[in-house]
Design a protein around this motif. Structure first.
Motif, PDB file in Angstrom:
ATOM      1  N   UNK A  13       0.840  -1.209   0.000  1.00  0.00           N
ATOM      2  CA  UNK A  13       0.000   0.000   0.000  1.00  0.00           C
ATOM      3  C   UNK A  13       0.875   1.259   0.000  1.00  0.00           C
ATOM      4  N   UNK A  14       1.913   1.251   0.832  1.00  0.00           N
ATOM      5  CA  UNK A  14       2.831   2.389   0.878  1.00  0.00           C
ATOM      6  C   UNK A  14       3.515   2.580  -0.474  1.00  0.00           C
ATOM      7  N   UNK A  15       3.896   1.464  -1.090  1.00  0.00           N
ATOM      8  CA  UNK A  15       4.547   1.497  -2.396  1.00  0.00           C
ATOM      9  C   UNK A  15       3.625   2.147  -3.431  1.00  0.00           C
ATOM     10  N   UNK A  16       2.359   1.782  -3.415  1.00  0.00           N
ATOM     11  CA  UNK A  16       1.382   2.355  -4.345  1.00  0.00           C
ATOM     12  C   UNK A  16       1.184   3.844  -4.086  1.00  0.00           C
ATOM     13  N   UNK A  17       1.148   4.235  -2.815  1.00  0.00           N
ATOM     14  CA  UNK A  17       0.971   5.645  -2.472  1.00  0.00           C
ATOM     15  C   UNK A  17       2.146   6.480  -2.972  1.00  0.00           C
ATOM     16  N   UNK A  18       3.339   5.967  -2.794  1.00  0.00           N
ATOM     17  CA  UNK A  18       4.522   6.688  -3.241  1.00  0.00           C
ATOM     18  C   UNK A  18       4.537   6.781  -4.763  1.00  0.00           C
ATOM     19  N   UNK A  19       4.145   5.696  -5.426  1.00  0.00           N
ATOM     20  CA  UNK A  19       4.066   5.716  -6.880  1.00  0.00           C
ATOM     21  C   UNK A  19       3.092   6.792  -7.352  1.00  0.00           C
ATOM     22  N   UNK A  20       1.992   6.910  -6.680  1.00  0.00           N
ATOM     23  CA  UNK A  20       1.006   7.935  -7.006  1.00  0.00           C
ATOM     24  C   UNK A  20       1.573   9.339  -6.782  1.00  0.00           C
ATOM     25  N   UNK A  21       2.299   9.512  -5.690  1.00  0.00           N
ATOM     26  CA  UNK A  21       2.921  10.813  -5.414  1.00  0.00           C
ATOM     27  C   UNK A  21       3.927  11.179  -6.507  1.00  0.00           C
ATOM     28  N   UNK A  22       4.704  10.197  -6.928  1.00  0.00           N
ATOM     29  CA  UNK A  22       5.691  10.433  -7.986  1.00  0.00           C
ATOM     30  C   UNK A  22       4.985  10.862  -9.268  1.00  0.00           C
ATOM     31  N   UNK A  23       3.926  10.159  -9.612  1.00  0.00           N
ATOM     32  CA  UNK A  23       3.176  10.510 -10.823  1.00  0.00           C
ATOM     33  C   UNK A  23       2.589  11.913 -10.722  1.00  0.00           C
ATOM     34  N   UNK A  24       2.032  12.234  -9.572  1.00  0.00           N
ATOM     35  CA  UNK A  24       1.459  13.568  -9.386  1.00  0.00           C
ATOM     36  C   UNK A  24       2.526  14.654  -9.530  1.00  0.00           C
ATOM     37  N   UNK A  25       3.672  14.440  -8.922  1.00  0.00           N
ATOM     38  CA  UNK A  25       4.739  15.442  -8.983  1.00  0.00           C
ATOM     39  C   UNK A  25       5.311  15.580 -10.388  1.00  0.00           C
ATOM     40  N   UNK A  26       5.348  14.485 -11.120  1.00  0.00           N
ATOM     41  CA  UNK A  26       5.942  14.549 -12.458  1.00  0.00           C
ATOM     42  C   UNK A  26       5.080  15.350 -13.432  1.00  0.00           C
ATOM     43  N   UNK A  27       3.808  15.540 -13.118  1.00  0.00           N
ATOM     44  CA  UNK A  27       2.916  16.313 -13.984  1.00  0.00           C
ATOM     45  C   UNK A  27       2.742  17.762 -13.530  1.00  0.00           C
ATOM     46  N   UNK A  28       3.452  18.139 -12.491  1.00  0.00           N
ATOM     47  CA  UNK A  28       3.386  19.512 -12.002  1.00  0.00           C
ATOM     48  C   UNK A  28       4.233  20.424 -12.885  1.00  0.00           C
ATOM     49  N   UNK A  29       3.880  21.688 -12.887  1.00  0.00           N
ATOM     50  CA  UNK A  29       4.657  22.656 -13.660  1.00  0.00           C
ATOM     51  C   UNK A  29       6.005  22.949 -13.013  1.00  0.00           C
ATOM     52  N   UNK A  30       6.050  22.873 -11.711  1.00  0.00           N
ATOM     53  CA  UNK A  30       7.290  23.147 -10.988  1.00  0.00           C
ATOM     54  C   UNK A  30       8.220  21.944 -11.102  1.00  0.00           C
ATOM     55  N   UNK A  31       9.486  22.209 -10.905  1.00  0.00           N
ATOM     56  CA  UNK A  31      10.476  21.152 -10.996  1.00  0.00           C
ATOM     57  C   UNK A  31      10.661  20.503  -9.619  1.00  0.00           C
ATOM     58  N   UNK A  32      10.181  19.291  -9.485  1.00  0.00           N
ATOM     59  CA  UNK A  32      10.289  18.551  -8.231  1.00  0.00           C
ATOM     60  C   UNK A  32      11.231  17.360  -8.365  1.00  0.00           C
ATOM     61  N   UNK A  33      12.273  17.529  -9.180  1.00  0.00           N
ATOM     62  CA  UNK A  33      13.171  16.415  -9.479  1.00  0.00           C
ATOM     63  C   UNK A  33      13.812  15.824  -8.216  1.00  0.00           C
ATOM     64  N   UNK A  34      14.235  16.686  -7.303  1.00  0.00           N
ATOM     65  CA  UNK A  34      14.869  16.195  -6.080  1.00  0.00           C
ATOM     66  C   UNK A  34      13.884  15.356  -5.268  1.00  0.00           C
ATOM     67  N   UNK A  35      12.667  15.842  -5.124  1.00  0.00           N
ATOM     68  CA  UNK A  35      11.637  15.115  -4.372  1.00  0.00           C
ATOM     69  C   UNK A  35      11.271  13.809  -5.073  1.00  0.00           C
ATOM     70  N   UNK A  36      11.186  13.838  -6.384  1.00  0.00           N
ATOM     71  CA  UNK A  36      10.877  12.621  -7.142  1.00  0.00           C
ATOM     72  C   UNK A  36      11.980  11.586  -6.942  1.00  0.00           C
ATOM     73  N   UNK A  37      13.234  12.029  -7.011  1.00  0.00           N
ATOM     74  CA  UNK A  37      14.358  11.106  -6.782  1.00  0.00           C
ATOM     75  C   UNK A  37      14.311  10.500  -5.387  1.00  0.00           C
TER      76      UNK A  37
END
Length: 63
Positions: A13-37
């Motif tokens: 479940x945690x793995x799925x939540x993090x995957x969702x967070x990564x997907x959400x951040x990757x579609x943001x206009x701001x650069x969240x590369x550090x957080x995604x990594x």
């Protein structure tokens, strides 16, 4: 007392939540590369932990 299977499901479940967070951040206009990594590293550690626990549930088959 939490069973190993329950703990594995919690980790999945945690793995799925993090995957969702990564997907959400990757579609943001701001650069969240550090957080995604950072999230990808956590996700990978969870995956490794899940696989290790799942292997521990499988009995060794004698050759």
């Amino acid at each position: 007392m939490m069973l190993i299977e329950d703990y594995i499901n919690t980790l999945k479940d945690q793995h799925k939540q993090i995957d969702s967070q990564i997907n959400d951040l990757s579609y943001q206009q701001h650069n969240y590369e550090f957080e995604i990594r950072r999230l990808k590293k956590i996700k990978l550690k969870l995956k490794d932990q899940i696989e290790q626990l799942e292997r521990s549930l499988t009995p060794d088959i004698p050759a």
